[in-house]
Scaffold this active site. Sequence first.
Site, PDB file in Angstrom:
ATOM      1  N   ARG A 121       0.853  -1.184   0.000  1.00 30.35           N
ATOM      2  CA  ARG A 121       0.000   0.000   0.000  1.00 30.35           C
ATOM      3  C   ARG A 121       0.889   1.234   0.000  1.00 30.35           C
ATOM      4  O   ARG A 121       1.687   1.419   0.921  1.00 30.35           O
ATOM      5  CB  ARG A 121      -0.906   0.004   1.239  1.00 30.35           C
ATOM      6  CG  ARG A 121      -1.732   1.250   1.316  1.00 30.35           C
ATOM      7  CD  ARG A 121      -2.677   1.286   2.508  1.00 30.35           C
ATOM      8  NE  ARG A 121      -3.325   2.571   2.457  1.00 30.35           N
ATOM      9  CZ  ARG A 121      -3.468   3.402   3.482  1.00 30.35           C
ATOM     10  NH1 ARG A 121      -3.058   3.068   4.686  1.00 30.35           N
ATOM     11  NH2 ARG A 121      -4.033   4.575   3.313  1.00 30.35           N
ATOM     12  N   HIS A 165      -3.042  10.914   0.682  1.00 27.33           N
ATOM     13  CA  HIS A 165      -2.540  10.627   2.034  1.00 27.33           C
ATOM     14  C   HIS A 165      -1.929  11.929   2.586  1.00 27.33           C
ATOM     15  O   HIS A 165      -0.726  12.033   2.780  1.00 27.33           O
ATOM     16  CB  HIS A 165      -1.528   9.482   2.005  1.00 27.33           C
ATOM     17  CG  HIS A 165      -1.297   8.825   3.332  1.00 27.33           C
ATOM     18  ND1 HIS A 165      -1.413   7.465   3.539  1.00 27.33           N
ATOM     19  CD2 HIS A 165      -0.963   9.338   4.535  1.00 27.33           C
ATOM     20  CE1 HIS A 165      -1.146   7.173   4.812  1.00 27.33           C
ATOM     21  NE2 HIS A 165      -0.860   8.299   5.442  1.00 27.33           N
ATOM     22  N   GLU A 210      -7.557   8.482   6.164  1.00 27.10           N
ATOM     23  CA  GLU A 210      -7.863   9.110   7.445  1.00 27.10           C
ATOM     24  C   GLU A 210      -8.329  10.563   7.337  1.00 27.10           C
ATOM     25  O   GLU A 210      -7.724  11.467   7.930  1.00 27.10           O
ATOM     26  CB  GLU A 210      -6.641   9.047   8.376  1.00 27.10           C
ATOM     27  CG  GLU A 210      -6.160   7.634   8.635  1.00 27.10           C
ATOM     28  CD  GLU A 210      -5.116   7.538   9.737  1.00 27.10           C
ATOM     29  OE1 GLU A 210      -4.595   8.583  10.160  1.00 27.10           O
ATOM     30  OE2 GLU A 210      -4.812   6.421  10.171  1.00 27.10           O
ATOM     31  N   ASN A 347      -7.540   1.722   9.594  1.00 28.05           N
ATOM     32  CA  ASN A 347      -6.228   1.907  10.206  1.00 28.05           C
ATOM     33  C   ASN A 347      -6.442   1.765  11.709  1.00 28.05           C
ATOM     34  O   ASN A 347      -7.177   2.551  12.315  1.00 28.05           O
ATOM     35  CB  ASN A 347      -5.661   3.290   9.882  1.00 28.05           C
ATOM     36  CG  ASN A 347      -5.388   3.463   8.396  1.00 28.05           C
ATOM     37  OD1 ASN A 347      -5.558   2.534   7.600  1.00 28.05           O
ATOM     38  ND2 ASN A 347      -4.951   4.649   8.002  1.00 28.05           N
ATOM     39  N   TYR A 349      -4.746   1.351  15.431  1.00 31.40           N
ATOM     40  CA  TYR A 349      -3.547   1.436  16.275  1.00 31.40           C
ATOM     41  C   TYR A 349      -3.839   1.172  17.750  1.00 31.40           C
ATOM     42  O   TYR A 349      -3.025   0.637  18.469  1.00 31.40           O
ATOM     43  CB  TYR A 349      -2.890   2.812  16.128  1.00 31.40           C
ATOM     44  CG  TYR A 349      -2.174   2.974  14.805  1.00 31.40           C
ATOM     45  CD1 TYR A 349      -0.834   2.622  14.675  1.00 31.40           C
ATOM     46  CD2 TYR A 349      -2.835   3.453  13.679  1.00 31.40           C
ATOM     47  CE1 TYR A 349      -0.166   2.751  13.465  1.00 31.40           C
ATOM     48  CE2 TYR A 349      -2.179   3.587  12.461  1.00 31.40           C
ATOM     49  CZ  TYR A 349      -0.848   3.243  12.360  1.00 31.40           C
ATOM     50  OH  TYR A 349      -0.185   3.356  11.161  1.00 31.40           O
ATOM     51  N   GLU A 405      -3.602  -0.184   8.022  1.00 29.88           N
ATOM     52  CA  GLU A 405      -2.429   0.228   8.812  1.00 29.88           C
ATOM     53  C   GLU A 405      -2.560  -0.352  10.203  1.00 29.88           C
ATOM     54  O   GLU A 405      -3.651  -0.353  10.787  1.00 29.88           O
ATOM     55  CB  GLU A 405      -2.338   1.754   8.966  1.00 29.88           C
ATOM     56  CG  GLU A 405      -1.828   2.488   7.766  1.00 29.88           C
ATOM     57  CD  GLU A 405      -1.715   3.997   8.024  1.00 29.88           C
ATOM     58  OE1 GLU A 405      -1.498   4.405   9.177  1.00 29.88           O
ATOM     59  OE2 GLU A 405      -1.871   4.750   7.048  1.00 29.88           O
TER      60      GLU A 405
HETATM   61  C1  BGP Z   1      -1.506   7.071  10.636  1.00 31.33           C
HETATM   62  C2  BGP Z   1      -1.111   7.671   9.314  1.00 31.33           C
HETATM   63  C3  BGP Z   1       0.238   7.227   8.855  1.00 31.33           C
HETATM   64  C4  BGP Z   1       1.270   7.154   9.966  1.00 31.33           C
HETATM   65  C5  BGP Z   1       0.737   6.480  11.217  1.00 31.33           C
HETATM   66  C6  BGP Z   1       1.676   6.583  12.401  1.00 31.33           C
HETATM   67  O1  BGP Z   1      -2.486   7.848  11.231  1.00 31.33           O
HETATM   68  O2  BGP Z   1      -2.042   7.328   8.309  1.00 31.33           O
HETATM   69  O3  BGP Z   1       0.627   8.085   7.802  1.00 31.33           O
HETATM   70  O4  BGP Z   1       1.817   8.369  10.206  1.00 31.33           O
HETATM   71  O5  BGP Z   1      -0.500   7.027  11.587  1.00 31.33           O
HETATM   72  O6  BGP Z   1       1.366   7.679  13.226  1.00 31.33           O
HETATM   73  P1  BGP Z   1       2.276   8.977  13.514  1.00 31.33           P
HETATM   74  O7  BGP Z   1       2.834   9.413  12.231  1.00 31.33           O
HETATM   75  O8  BGP Z   1       1.385   9.985  14.094  1.00 31.33           O
HETATM   76  O9  BGP Z   1       3.291   8.583  14.502  1.00 31.33           O
END
Ligand code: BGP
Length: 513
Positions: A121, A165, A210, A347, A349, A405
Site C-alpha cells: 500500500r 494521504h 484518514e 487503520n 492502532y 495500517e
Molecule cells: C496514521 C497515518 C500514517 C502514519 C501512522 C503513524 O495515522 O495514516 O501516515 O503516520 O499514523 O502515526 P504517527 O505518524 O502519528 O506517529
Amino acid sequence: MSQLLSRRSVLSSLPGALLAGMLPGCAGAPKPVNSPSAPGGLRLGASSPFPADFAWGVATAAYQIEGAASEDGRGPSIWDKFSKQPGATFEGQTGDVACDHYHRYREDVELMRTLGARAYRFSISWSRVLPEGRGQVNEKGLDFYSRLVDELAHAGITPYATLFHWDYPSALFDKGGWLERDTADWFAEYASIVVKRLGDRVTRWMTLNEPNVVITLGHVRGIHAPGLKLPPEKAIVAAHHFMRAHGKAVQAIRAAARPATHPEVGVAFAFAGYYPATSSKEDLAAAEEHTFVSGERALFSPAWWLDPMLRGSYPADGLSRWGKALPENFERDLDEIHQPQEFLGLNVYWSDPVRRGADGRPEELKRPPGYPRAANDWQPITPQALYYAPRFAHGRYQLPIYIMENGLSVRDQLFLDGSIHDPQRVDYLQRALMRLADALRDGVPVRGYFHWSLLDNFEWSDGFKQRFGLVYVDFTSQKRVPKDSFAFYRDVIQSNGARALAPTTVAADVVSP
Ligand code: BGP
C-alpha cells in the site's frame, strides 16, 4: 508547541464543544477480558484461519518516504509548507529527503520481495502529478509511479494505491482547500488522470487516508498541515466536502478504469473504536454502541464519516448536534457521497475500554497507572483493537475489511552486533495478529493486513523521532537495516499466519484484555 502535543491526545484537547461528554467517566479497574473465541492464558497450536489469498502487506505514504520534494517538476503540498514553519515539527524536520525512496524505490521493492510481501500500500503525491493541483499534468511524476508499479509487478507484489494521504497541493489550498466546495471536483479530476495512466496495472484503489485525522489535527487543532484552528462548525463543512470528494473520486475511478480489470475501491479510515472492559454481553454491546456515537466527537468518529459514505445518511445523534453547521441542502449531496465500495479499510492502532455504566450508558474507563505504551505515548498497547474494530465495522457496514495500517513505534537502535532488536514490535505484531485471527474465526471477512510501515519514515509532526518500520533507516546514509520484526513478519507471511499463532504462552493479563 505542536510536536510536544501527542497527536492522539486529540480527543482530550478538542475545543470545549467537541470535548463535552468524551472524558472517561470512571477510574474503576476493569476486569481482564478475553476475546470471545480465544480465552487468554495458554494457547497451543491454534490453526490458522487466514485465507490462502490473504493480502499480507506493508504500507507507506508518499510524503513520508519519497523525498525529491522539488525534483522532476513536483509542486509543493501543504506538508512542504507546514513542515518549514518554525516549531511545526520535531526539530524542524521535513520530508524534503525523507527515505529518498524516489531514487531508491528499486531497493525498497527488493526489500519487500525479501520479506515475501504479497501486497504494498503506497500513496500518490497529488502535486507530483499535478504541480498546481489541476491543469498541467507532470508526466515525469506519473512516470515515477508507473515505474514503481512495474517494479512491483516484477516482484509479484499487488499494488494498493491511495490517492490522498494528506499532501494536499498548496496551490489548491490557496484557492480554499477543503473549505471550498469545488475541491471535490479537483480531486475527482486528479483521480481520473492517475487511474487512466495506472489503471491497467493497479486495480485496488483507496480514495482518502484518514480524513478524520486530517480534519481534526490539521483543521481544528492546527498541529498537522495546514495548521488551521477552525471552529468546529467550519470544520464540519470541510469534512462534508471531503466526503463529496470521496464520492466523486469513486465515480471517477470507475469511469477511468477498464471494466475488465475489475477495479476495487474503498477508503482507509482511522478507526479508533472501543473494546469491552469485561467479557459480559452488556459491556460488549456498550463498546459497540459507543464506537458509533458521533454527537460531540463527530469530527473524529467513524459513524459521522462512514455512515454518509456507506449508508447514505448522517447519524442522527451527530445531526442533531451539528446539522445546522452543514451546508444548505446538504441532503442533496448524500447520493453523490454514498457510492458502492468493494471494501472498507481500517487503520487500527489502539482503542479504549468501555463498560455498561450504572445509568445504562456506555462508560469509558481509565487505564491503570503504568499501562504499557508505545514510544510515541499516544498508543497504549491494545492488540484487542484488531479484534473489535473489524468486528464492529463489519457489523455495521457489511463490507469486507482490510487492516490498511497497524504498527508500533519503538525507540529502535543499532545494536553492537549490527542488528536491530525490536522485541516489543515482534510481541505486539504477534498479539495483534492473534486478535485478527480471532476476528476471522468469528466470521469477519478480513481480506488483508498491512503493517505500518515498511520503513522508518517522516512521521508528520513527530519528524523522524518515531520509528515504525520493519526496516531501520539511517537518515544520514540512507542505509536500510531489516529489524528482527522483519524476519518475524517474513515467517508469518511464509506460513500464512501460522507463525503468529504458533504454540506460545501468552501473558494475556499483562496488557489486560
Ligand atoms: C496514521 C497515518 C500514517 C502514519 C501512522 C503513524 O495515522 O495514516 O501516515 O503516520 O499514523 O502515526 P504517527 O505518524 O502519528 O506517529
